[in-house]
Design a protein around this motif. Structure first.
Motif, PDB file in Angstrom:
ATOM      1  N   UNK A  50       0.822  -1.204   0.000  1.00 38.51           N
ATOM      2  CA  UNK A  50       0.000   0.000   0.000  1.00 38.51           C
ATOM      3  C   UNK A  50       0.860   1.261   0.000  1.00 38.51           C
ATOM      4  N   UNK A  51       1.929   1.251   0.788  1.00 39.00           N
ATOM      5  CA  UNK A  51       2.817   2.417   0.843  1.00 39.00           C
ATOM      6  C   UNK A  51       3.534   2.626  -0.482  1.00 39.00           C
ATOM      7  N   UNK A  52       4.087   1.548  -1.054  1.00 34.00           N
ATOM      8  CA  UNK A  52       4.836   1.664  -2.304  1.00 34.00           C
ATOM      9  C   UNK A  52       3.951   2.160  -3.443  1.00 34.00           C
ATOM     10  N   UNK A  53       2.800   1.523  -3.634  1.00 34.97           N
ATOM     11  CA  UNK A  53       1.891   1.910  -4.709  1.00 34.97           C
ATOM     12  C   UNK A  53       1.244   3.268  -4.426  1.00 34.97           C
ATOM     13  N   UNK A  54       0.939   3.518  -3.171  1.00 33.77           N
ATOM     14  CA  UNK A  54       0.281   4.780  -2.827  1.00 33.77           C
ATOM     15  C   UNK A  54       1.164   5.980  -3.089  1.00 33.77           C
ATOM     16  N   UNK A  55       2.423   5.916  -2.631  1.00 31.97           N
ATOM     17  CA  UNK A  55       3.345   7.021  -2.885  1.00 31.97           C
ATOM     18  C   UNK A  55       3.640   7.161  -4.378  1.00 31.97           C
ATOM     19  N   UNK A  56       3.697   6.038  -5.080  1.00 29.49           N
ATOM     20  CA  UNK A  56       3.903   6.089  -6.526  1.00 29.49           C
ATOM     21  C   UNK A  56       2.731   6.792  -7.212  1.00 29.49           C
ATOM     22  N   UNK A  57       1.513   6.546  -6.732  1.00 31.49           N
ATOM     23  CA  UNK A  57       0.323   7.203  -7.300  1.00 31.49           C
ATOM     24  C   UNK A  57       0.398   8.710  -7.085  1.00 31.49           C
ATOM     25  N   UNK A  58       0.814   9.130  -5.898  1.00 31.34           N
ATOM     26  CA  UNK A  58       0.949  10.564  -5.618  1.00 31.34           C
ATOM     27  C   UNK A  58       2.024  11.172  -6.511  1.00 31.34           C
ATOM     28  N   UNK A  59       3.134  10.462  -6.678  1.00 33.29           N
ATOM     29  CA  UNK A  59       4.227  10.965  -7.523  1.00 33.29           C
ATOM     30  C   UNK A  59       3.772  11.121  -8.968  1.00 33.29           C
ATOM     31  N   UNK A  60       3.098  10.130  -9.511  1.00 32.91           N
ATOM     32  CA  UNK A  60       2.632  10.185 -10.900  1.00 32.91           C
ATOM     33  C   UNK A  60       1.628  11.312 -11.082  1.00 32.91           C
ATOM     34  N   UNK A  61       0.740  11.487 -10.112  1.00 35.88           N
ATOM     35  CA  UNK A  61      -0.264  12.553 -10.202  1.00 35.88           C
ATOM     36  C   UNK A  61       0.401  13.927 -10.246  1.00 35.88           C
ATOM     37  N   UNK A  62       1.342  14.167  -9.338  1.00 36.91           N
ATOM     38  CA  UNK A  62       2.016  15.466  -9.296  1.00 36.91           C
ATOM     39  C   UNK A  62       2.864  15.694 -10.539  1.00 36.91           C
ATOM     40  N   UNK A  63       3.559  14.656 -10.991  1.00 41.01           N
ATOM     41  CA  UNK A  63       4.387  14.794 -12.190  1.00 41.01           C
ATOM     42  C   UNK A  63       3.532  15.012 -13.432  1.00 41.01           C
ATOM     43  N   UNK A  64       2.388  14.328 -13.502  1.00 44.21           N
ATOM     44  CA  UNK A  64       1.503  14.505 -14.651  1.00 44.21           C
ATOM     45  C   UNK A  64       1.044  15.945 -14.786  1.00 44.21           C
ATOM     46  N   UNK A  65       0.609  16.532 -13.673  1.00 46.02           N
ATOM     47  CA  UNK A  65       0.180  17.925 -13.683  1.00 46.02           C
ATOM     48  C   UNK A  65       1.348  18.839 -14.050  1.00 46.02           C
ATOM     49  N   UNK A  66       2.509  18.606 -13.440  1.00 48.22           N
ATOM     50  CA  UNK A  66       3.670  19.473 -13.666  1.00 48.22           C
ATOM     51  C   UNK A  66       4.172  19.407 -15.101  1.00 48.22           C
TER      52      UNK A  66
END
Length: 256
Positions: A50-66
């Motif tokens: 959950x931690x690995x996938x969850x943080x990866x989801x946050x990273x992808x979301x922020x990078x996608x917007x940026x």
């Protein structure tokens, strides 16, 4: 600064209406849901997955917007010359750029807080002060990372076409995370030219590999305080450099 904040609020409202924002939200929600379901299949590794996938989801979301905002936001304004309506008023080009940057940063902050709250409840870190601090530091590292990529992509969009700026942002992100591996291979190869190139890259590319904290290990053990201080100083420095380059390029750009 009031003009900058007005532009930032306008940019934030515009970005909230963009389809890319909802696409990113849906992708992040799906990834977090998948991590929760995968974790349920293995109770022993539930929190780790959950931690690995969850943080990866946050990273992808922020990078996608940026990445997409940085590559297309200013370029679209210049191409359609809608920025002339704003610049015809008592607004400088520097204020225009800062307003756009802060608007996207506000969106990323809103997105990080939203996804962070959901993920923190799933991980159950609210009752663990040490884990809550580590969780906040990890999310903060992802926010700083996306901020630097945003500033770089925005600068690149004023130098090359938007699709190339988007690609350049992805390359910078990957290269920043590969620097550690490249340094290891360089030390093993003992090739002087290779070693020199890798050392040079450490000075001209953000050292993103030193922010690889998005895992259950750092959530449990915490992030060393000196590394957090280094992150804030290093990433803030690169962010300022790219914003200054963006301002410089936009001042010299003919938009008429």
């Amino acid at each position: 600064m009031s003009k900058v904040w007005t532009l930032a609020k306008t940019t934030l409202r515009e970005m909230l209406r963009e389809k890319i924002f909802f696409v990113v939200i849906v992708i992040a929600a799906i990834m977090i849901s998948m991590s929760f379901l995968l974790g349920a299949l293995s109770f022993a590794e539930q929190k780790k997955i959950l931690a690995d996938f969850g943080f990866l989801a946050v990273q992808i979301a922020l990078l996608g917007i940026s990445l997409f905002s940085g590559a297309y936001l200013i370029a679209k304004e210049v191409e359609k010359q809608t920025c002339l309506l704003i610049l015809s008023r008592p607004v400088t080009r520097d204020q225009f750029i800062l307003g756009k940057v802060f608007g996207v940063l506000a969106l990323n902050t809103l997105l990080m807080v939203l996804l962070g709250i959901i993920l923190s409840f799933l991980l159950g870190v609210w009752n663990e002060p040490k884990q809550w601090l580590a969780f906040t530091e990890i999310c903060l590292s992802l926010w700083f990372e996306s901020s630097v990529i945003l500033a770089f992509a925005m600068w690149a969009s004023l130098v090359v076409r938007p699709v190339l700026a988007l690609s350049a942002g992805i390359v910078l992100f990957l290269l920043g995370h590969w620097l550690g591996d490249l340094a290891f291979f360089a030390s093993k190869s003992q090739e002087p030219m290779f070693v020199t190139i890798v050392k040079g890259l450490h000075w001209i590319v953000p050292n993103l590999y030193r922010l690889n904290w998005k895992s259950a290990y750092f959530l449990q053990e915490g992030v060393p305080g000196k590394d957090v201080v280094w992150m804030v100083a290093h990433m803030t420095g690169w962010f300022i450099i790219y914003v200054l380059l963006t301002n410089f390029s936009f001042r010299r750009k003919d938009i008429v």
